[in-house]
Enzyme design. Structure first.
Site, short mmCIF file in Angstrom:
data_model
loop_
_atom_site.label_atom_id
_atom_site.label_comp_id
_atom_site.label_asym_id
_atom_site.label_seq_id
_atom_site.Cartn_x
_atom_site.Cartn_y
_atom_site.Cartn_z
N HIS A 105 -13.48 2.31 5.51
CA HIS A 105 -12.22 1.60 5.25
C HIS A 105 -11.78 0.73 6.43
O HIS A 105 -10.70 0.12 6.39
CB HIS A 105 -11.10 2.60 4.93
CG HIS A 105 -11.19 3.19 3.57
ND1 HIS A 105 -11.38 4.53 3.33
CD2 HIS A 105 -11.12 2.61 2.34
CE1 HIS A 105 -11.43 4.75 2.02
NE2 HIS A 105 -11.27 3.61 1.40
N ARG A 140 -5.99 7.22 -8.55
CA ARG A 140 -5.08 6.16 -8.11
C ARG A 140 -5.57 4.85 -8.69
O ARG A 140 -6.72 4.74 -9.12
CB ARG A 140 -5.01 6.07 -6.59
CG ARG A 140 -6.26 5.55 -5.95
CD ARG A 140 -6.14 5.50 -4.43
NE ARG A 140 -5.34 4.38 -3.98
CZ ARG A 140 -5.86 3.22 -3.54
NH1 ARG A 140 -7.16 3.04 -3.53
NH2 ARG A 140 -5.07 2.25 -3.13
N TYR A 145 0.82 -1.21 0.00
CA TYR A 145 0.00 0.00 0.00
C TYR A 145 0.86 1.25 0.00
O TYR A 145 1.90 1.31 0.65
CB TYR A 145 -0.85 0.09 1.26
CG TYR A 145 -1.96 -0.90 1.36
CD1 TYR A 145 -2.88 -1.03 0.33
CD2 TYR A 145 -2.12 -1.67 2.50
CE1 TYR A 145 -3.92 -1.92 0.44
CE2 TYR A 145 -3.17 -2.57 2.62
CZ TYR A 145 -4.06 -2.69 1.59
OH TYR A 145 -5.08 -3.56 1.70
N ASN A 182 -6.07 0.68 -7.92
CA ASN A 182 -6.12 -0.37 -6.91
C ASN A 182 -6.33 -1.68 -7.67
O ASN A 182 -6.67 -1.66 -8.85
CB ASN A 182 -7.26 -0.12 -5.93
CG ASN A 182 -7.16 -0.98 -4.69
OD1 ASN A 182 -6.12 -1.59 -4.42
ND2 ASN A 182 -8.24 -1.04 -3.93
N GLU A 190 -8.88 -1.34 -10.51
CA GLU A 190 -9.79 -0.21 -10.33
C GLU A 190 -9.04 1.08 -10.60
O GLU A 190 -8.02 1.35 -9.96
CB GLU A 190 -10.30 -0.16 -8.89
CG GLU A 190 -11.24 -1.25 -8.52
CD GLU A 190 -11.68 -1.14 -7.05
OE1 GLU A 190 -12.51 -1.97 -6.65
OE2 GLU A 190 -11.22 -0.24 -6.32
#
Lengths: 199, 346
Positions: free
Chosen positions: B193, B223, B37, B225, B265
């Protein structure tokens, strides 16, 4: 319980008397003892502007007299959380600025009373909460959306669709429920043993 | 010059596939041979032709079939699209954003004509020609968010910004990687989250929230994912997990190439002008292992990423059951040669 938690899981505190024009208490079972502990710290005349809603559950003889002895302006005793909620809704609908809310007892009681307060437009962070008694959970089945009350085991069977659910720590204030997700979806022949862990 | 929209399915017989030029434009998410991450957010600006960043709202060959799949999901479970009462204005904001982006980027397929509040929207691939009054709910067949997201690929979360936090107060979520809008609606950024492992301790969400609450109108960010999906199923919802979960036990060395998909994603983040809400389009791209290994750099790198992935992440992403089989299969495409930095094919 539970030492390690996640950020959606509610954190409960200790009730303390707040500055306000009036005070609404909702408690079940041993939640009454949290009110009695608060009373020791409350200023004179505090309960003359208080409304106590109490669902005794199995603790009837133990707390009822002590709560009444606080001489609240209104005292209500109800047979179940569900039965008490219409009264709570109406109380909040008619409430004025300066009302302080205190919830004490099981997670199910705190969660459902909180849900009604949220629907009435009250910010959750302004509400005092204190957990006492059972850790049994309300669980929403993510598959059928049915809510199962008083879940004490991991995994648990959905009372509506019958799927075997992993009870997660993920919690929704809006639903007043933890999330239940099918535990053996990848291999339905795996049937994990139920363990009694939410007591 | 138009897009050739494929007729394909994301359920039952699973006829989804990428044509060769769409394999090359796949948003491969690993810029190096390992994954952890990070707050990997960058400005959402237009990229080179032949990438998914060519337009800020990407429409591709799967558009028509994806919209058909969404309609099936919504007919089965209307709770996948919800909007709390204070979010209607943000829905109109989103409708404007998507209509203007699509009409500007794909004039062959979409057009928007405005005369004051009277708007005419033509969506040729879906055969829609509607005239409505902007801001008047009675002039559209659905609420504004539902109307336009039934015509837009990807999931959409609309977040209200208040008290220094973001609140998941509306969304259209039919192609999600295992989270429930019905459960999470009304939660703040940290709450929805909450189940994600490792990232909270690393301070990822605190920093991400700070960044996101400062996003300005006209300056979107993005971003990537990723996860993996068995069969090209868009609807990997928890709601239907008991129906698709068994797919994870069907992976064999013989069927990896066709059955196992990398699922990426593309999340973008946009400030909406009237409501000051943020919208997160979460666009899902799927690629079969057979398609992925046609790019040798991606094959080598994905083998290494999957092999070295921390166990908590593998479990959270639901890869545990079939990961060894996929690593073994991919190892045939990894000769140990070094890979070049960056995402792009060599």
């Amino acid at each position: 319980m539970p030492a390690k938690t996640i950020l959606s899981r509610p954190v409960y505190g200790t009730l303390s008397p707040q500055t306000g024009k009036s005070h609404l208490f909702v408690a079940d079972a041993e939640g009454a003892s949290a009110i009695l502990d608060l009373a020791k710290k409350a200023p004179d005349g505090f309960f003359a502007r208080a409304h106590i809603m109490f669902i005794p559950d199995t603790s009837r003889s133990q707390f009822q007299a002590a709560l009444k002895a606080l001489k609240p302006a209104q005292f209500y005793e109800g047979p179940s959380i569900a039965a008490a909620l219409p009264r709570l809704r109406q109380t909040l609908a008619n409430a004025h600025m300066g009302l302080r809310i205190y919830l004490a007892g099981t997670e199910g009681l705190i969660g459902q009373a909180m849900q009604v307060a949220l629907e009435a437009g009250i910010d959750h962070s302004s509400i005092q909460t204190e957990h006492r008694g059972s850790w049994a959970r309300r669980v929403q089945c993510v598959h059928c959306k049915g809510i199962t009350e008083n879940v004490t085991t991991q995994p648990a069977t959905c009372a509506h669709c019958g799927l075997l659910l992993l009870v997660r720590d993920h919690y929704s204030r809006r639903l007043a429920a933890f999330q239940g997700v099918c535990i053996n979806a990848e291999d339905p022949s795996e049937i994990p043993q139920k363990e009694e862990i939410f007591r | 010059m138009g897009i050739n929209f494929r007729q394909e399915t994301f359920r039952d017989d699973y006829t989804f596939r990428n044509s060769p030029e769409f394999v090359r434009r796949f948003p491969f998410p690993f810029h190096e041979d390992a994954y952890m991450y990070a707050v990997n957010i960058e400005p959402h600006v237009q990229g080179p032709k032949g990438t998914v960043f060519e337009n800020l709202i990407d429409v591709d060959e799967h558009y028509v079939s994806e919209m058909r799949d969404r309609a099936i999901v919504l007919a089965e479970d209307p709770l996948r699209c919800q909007s709390l009462p204070h979010m209607t204005l943000a829905g109109w904001d989103l409708l404007e954003l998507l209509m203007t982006e699509k009409a500007n980027s794909y004039p062959d397929h979409f057009s928007l004509t405005r005369e004051g509040d009277r708007w005419r929207w033509i969506n040729r691939p879906l055969g829609i020609d509607d005239t409505f009054t902007f801001g008047d709910l009675s002039t559209l067949p659905y609420g504004p968010m539902e109307y336009i997201t039934r015509q837009s690929q990807g999931d959409f979360c609309i977040l209200d910004q208040r008290d220094g936090n973001l609140w998941m107060d509306a969304g259209m979520v039919t192609t999600q990687a295992d989270w429930s809008l019905d459960f999470d609606i009304g939660m703040n950024f940290f709450e929805w989250h909450a189940p994600v492992p490792l990232a909270h301790e690393k301070g990822i969400f605190t920093r991400a929230l700070k960044f996101l609450t400062n996003i300005q109108q006209g300056k979107p960010a993005r971003r990537l994912n990723w996860t993996m999906t068995i069969n090209p199923r868009l609807d990997t919802s928890p709601e239907n997990y008991h129906k698709w979960g068994t797919d994870r036990a069907t992976v064999t060395p013989e069927n990896v190439g066709d059955k196992v998909h990398l699922r990426v994603e593309l999340q973008s983040f946009w400030r909406l002008p009237r409501s000051n809400a943020l919208v997160f389009p979460i666009r899902c791209y799927l690629i079969k292992m057979d398609e992925l290994v046609t790019v040798s750099k991606w094959a080598r790198r994905f083998h290494r990423v999957l092999r070295d992935l921390p166990i908590e992440l593998a479990e959270y992403k639901g890869l545990t059951r079939y990961r060894p089989t996929v690593i073994e299969w991919l190892s045939k495409y990894d000769d140990g040669a070094p890979t070049s930095p960056g995402f792009a094919p060599d």
